[in-house]
Scaffold this motif. Structure first.
Motif, PDB file in Angstrom:
ATOM      1  N   THR A 122       0.823  -1.211   0.000  1.00 51.00           N
ATOM      2  CA  THR A 122       0.000   0.000   0.000  1.00 51.00           C
ATOM      3  C   THR A 122       0.856   1.259   0.000  1.00 51.00           C
ATOM      4  N   TRP A 123       1.828   1.326   0.905  1.00 51.56           N
ATOM      5  CA  TRP A 123       2.737   2.469   0.995  1.00 51.56           C
ATOM      6  C   TRP A 123       4.084   2.034   0.451  1.00 51.56           C
ATOM      7  N   ASN A 124       4.268   2.294  -0.807  1.00 53.07           N
ATOM      8  CA  ASN A 124       5.382   1.722  -1.566  1.00 53.07           C
ATOM      9  C   ASN A 124       6.647   2.561  -1.364  1.00 53.07           C
ATOM     10  N   ILE A 125       7.303   2.353  -0.217  1.00 53.35           N
ATOM     11  CA  ILE A 125       8.535   3.072   0.102  1.00 53.35           C
ATOM     12  C   ILE A 125       9.628   2.056   0.433  1.00 53.35           C
ATOM     13  N   PRO A 126      10.899   2.463   0.380  1.00 54.36           N
ATOM     14  CA  PRO A 126      11.964   1.543   0.787  1.00 54.36           C
ATOM     15  C   PRO A 126      11.843   1.180   2.265  1.00 54.36           C
ATOM     16  N   VAL A 127      12.066  -0.088   2.577  1.00 57.09           N
ATOM     17  CA  VAL A 127      12.074  -0.577   3.950  1.00 57.09           C
ATOM     18  C   VAL A 127      13.387  -1.311   4.184  1.00 57.09           C
ATOM     19  N   ILE A 128      14.114  -0.909   5.221  1.00 56.99           N
ATOM     20  CA  ILE A 128      15.344  -1.600   5.619  1.00 56.99           C
ATOM     21  C   ILE A 128      15.078  -2.262   6.959  1.00 56.99           C
ATOM     22  N   MET A 129      15.212  -3.572   7.010  1.00 54.30           N
ATOM     23  CA  MET A 129      14.863  -4.324   8.213  1.00 54.30           C
ATOM     24  C   MET A 129      16.026  -5.203   8.655  1.00 54.30           C
ATOM     25  N   VAL A 130      16.319  -5.158   9.930  1.00 52.54           N
ATOM     26  CA  VAL A 130      17.376  -5.983  10.528  1.00 52.54           C
ATOM     27  C   VAL A 130      16.761  -7.243  11.120  1.00 52.54           C
ATOM     28  N   THR A 131      17.376  -8.385  10.853  1.00 51.74           N
ATOM     29  CA  THR A 131      16.982  -9.628  11.506  1.00 51.74           C
ATOM     30  C   THR A 131      18.177 -10.574  11.537  1.00 51.74           C
ATOM     31  N   HIS A 132      18.148 -11.519  12.491  1.00 47.56           N
ATOM     32  CA  HIS A 132      19.120 -12.613  12.451  1.00 47.56           C
ATOM     33  C   HIS A 132      18.408 -13.946  12.253  1.00 47.56           C
ATOM     34  N   ASP A 133      17.140 -13.867  11.822  1.00 47.58           N
ATOM     35  CA  ASP A 133      16.326 -15.052  11.539  1.00 47.58           C
ATOM     36  C   ASP A 133      16.242 -15.209  10.017  1.00 47.58           C
ATOM     37  N   TYR A 134      16.930 -16.226   9.474  1.00 48.80           N
ATOM     38  CA  TYR A 134      17.013 -16.344   8.016  1.00 48.80           C
ATOM     39  C   TYR A 134      15.665 -16.718   7.406  1.00 48.80           C
ATOM     40  N   GLN A 135      14.866 -17.481   8.115  1.00 46.76           N
ATOM     41  CA  GLN A 135      13.530 -17.811   7.615  1.00 46.76           C
ATOM     42  C   GLN A 135      12.698 -16.538   7.443  1.00 46.76           C
ATOM     43  N   GLU A 136      12.811 -15.642   8.431  1.00 48.83           N
ATOM     44  CA  GLU A 136      12.117 -14.355   8.341  1.00 48.83           C
ATOM     45  C   GLU A 136      12.663 -13.535   7.177  1.00 48.83           C
ATOM     46  N   ALA A 137      13.978 -13.544   7.016  1.00 47.54           N
ATOM     47  CA  ALA A 137      14.602 -12.805   5.920  1.00 47.54           C
ATOM     48  C   ALA A 137      14.090 -13.303   4.569  1.00 47.54           C
ATOM     49  N   GLN A 138      14.000 -14.609   4.417  1.00 48.77           N
ATOM     50  CA  GLN A 138      13.513 -15.173   3.163  1.00 48.77           C
ATOM     51  C   GLN A 138      12.065 -14.779   2.878  1.00 48.77           C
ATOM     52  N   LYS A 139      11.254 -14.770   3.920  1.00 49.77           N
ATOM     53  CA  LYS A 139       9.837 -14.436   3.744  1.00 49.77           C
ATOM     54  C   LYS A 139       9.639 -12.971   3.375  1.00 49.77           C
ATOM     55  N   MET A 140      10.406 -12.088   3.997  1.00 50.91           N
ATOM     56  CA  MET A 140      10.133 -10.666   3.898  1.00 50.91           C
ATOM     57  C   MET A 140      10.844  -9.971   2.740  1.00 50.91           C
ATOM     58  N   ALA A 141      11.989 -10.477   2.317  1.00 51.46           N
ATOM     59  CA  ALA A 141      12.928  -9.663   1.544  1.00 51.46           C
ATOM     60  C   ALA A 141      12.697  -9.687   0.041  1.00 51.46           C
ATOM     61  N   ASP A 142      12.911  -8.541  -0.589  1.00 52.03           N
ATOM     62  CA  ASP A 142      13.180  -8.458  -2.018  1.00 52.03           C
ATOM     63  C   ASP A 142      14.683  -8.587  -2.263  1.00 52.03           C
ATOM     64  N   ARG A 143      15.439  -8.145  -1.262  1.00 51.87           N
ATOM     65  CA  ARG A 143      16.903  -8.190  -1.364  1.00 51.87           C
ATOM     66  C   ARG A 143      17.472  -8.434   0.030  1.00 51.87           C
ATOM     67  N   ILE A 144      18.452  -9.321   0.137  1.00 54.42           N
ATOM     68  CA  ILE A 144      19.089  -9.627   1.424  1.00 54.42           C
ATOM     69  C   ILE A 144      20.568  -9.276   1.341  1.00 54.42           C
ATOM     70  N   TYR A 145      21.022  -8.492   2.327  1.00 59.40           N
ATOM     71  CA  TYR A 145      22.453  -8.237   2.484  1.00 59.40           C
ATOM     72  C   TYR A 145      22.933  -8.999   3.717  1.00 59.40           C
ATOM     73  N   LYS A 146      23.832  -9.942   3.522  1.00 56.65           N
ATOM     74  CA  LYS A 146      24.434 -10.647   4.647  1.00 56.65           C
ATOM     75  C   LYS A 146      25.581  -9.796   5.192  1.00 56.65           C
ATOM     76  N   ILE A 147      25.491  -9.443   6.478  1.00 51.33           N
ATOM     77  CA  ILE A 147      26.476  -8.578   7.114  1.00 51.33           C
ATOM     78  C   ILE A 147      27.309  -9.404   8.088  1.00 51.33           C
ATOM     79  N   ASN A 148      28.624  -9.283   7.987  1.00 52.16           N
ATOM     80  CA  ASN A 148      29.518  -9.987   8.899  1.00 52.16           C
ATOM     81  C   ASN A 148      30.698  -9.086   9.245  1.00 52.16           C
ATOM     82  N   LYS A 149      30.818  -8.773  10.531  1.00 53.37           N
ATOM     83  CA  LYS A 149      31.901  -7.910  11.020  1.00 53.37           C
ATOM     84  C   LYS A 149      32.009  -6.618  10.217  1.00 53.37           C
ATOM     85  N   GLY A 150      30.847  -5.993  10.002  1.00 50.44           N
ATOM     86  CA  GLY A 150      30.824  -4.672   9.384  1.00 50.44           C
ATOM     87  C   GLY A 150      30.950  -4.645   7.886  1.00 50.44           C
ATOM     88  N   GLN A 151      30.922  -5.802   7.237  1.00 53.36           N
ATOM     89  CA  GLN A 151      31.060  -5.848   5.792  1.00 53.36           C
ATOM     90  C   GLN A 151      29.918  -6.646   5.178  1.00 53.36           C
TER      91      GLN A 151
END
Length: 213
Positions: A173-202
């Motif tokens: 409905t409100w088509n804006i960028p959303v940036i969401m933090v999670t450490h649950d990969y199942q949740e990431a798969q369900k929610m994401a159009d794009r996933i960035y894996k972050i490890n030690k700041g990279q």
């Protein structure tokens, strides 16, 4: 569209990331302490990068420590992990705090089905209800970008799934960028159009996903 390329020295490592988000849900996925929340805080203006660039819809939010847009002028919604509702305010006052248009808030309340909570205080409502109220408050300012820091981590599985579905529906409905933090990969798969894996700041990996519904 959000574009970010920043460096920031942290206690154990240097945050050094580049990422982008169109009108999509982007997930920052990784272990605790990997710098995910710091990235959100830099976007929101709660933390300042040492160097780099942050732009939102081609408007610079950060170019240097001398060229940094204040938090209140960034037009960014932020839903914290603990929801950060004002305990001394009713749900109604929490939502209307900083709101721009009464009719838009009324629409949000209807969509999120929280009208019956408006005269209650945060201590009187459940975790799932707090999550919906906090989301309404974050959206009530009509932000150009929404930041979510592990927004469902404190909820039980059933309520978590309901709130995930709610967010997916709201994003359509409100088509804006959303940036969401999670450490649950199942949740990431369900929610994401794009996933960035972050490890030690990279960013260790970028995955374009077709899991979002």
């Amino acid at each position: 569209m959000l574009f970010l390329e920043i460096r920031k020295k942290l206690t154990s490592f240097e945050l050094n990331v580049q990422l982008k988000a169109k009108n999509e849900i982007v997930i920052l996925f990784g272990p605790s302490g990997s710098g995910k929340t710091t990235i959100l805080n830099c976007i929101a203006g709660l933390a300042t990068p040492d160097s780099g660039t942050i732009t939102l819809n081609n408007i610079p939010l950060f170019k240097s420590k001398k060229e940094c847009v204040p938090i209140q002028k960034r037009n960014i919604g932020y839903l914290f992990q603990d929801y950060a509702l004002f305990p001394h305010m009713t749900v109604k006052r929490n939502i209307y705090y900083g709101a721009r248009e009464q009719e838009f808030v009324h629409q949000l309340v209807q969509v999120l089905e929280i009208g019956h909570l408006m005269e209650k205080y945060p201590r009187q409502i459940s975790g799932g209800e707090k999550q919906r109220v906090a989301l309404a408050r974050a959206l009530a300012t009509k932000p150009q970008l929404l930041l979510l820091d592990e927004p469902f981590s404190a909820l039980d599985q059933h309520i978590r799934q309901e709130c995930q579905d709610e967010l997916l529906r709201l994003h359509q409905t409100w088509n804006i960028p959303v940036i969401m933090v999670t450490h649950d990969y199942q949740e990431a798969q369900k929610m994401a159009d794009r996933i960035y894996k972050i490890n030690k700041g990279q960013v260790s990996e970028e995955i374009k996903s077709n899991f979002s519904q």
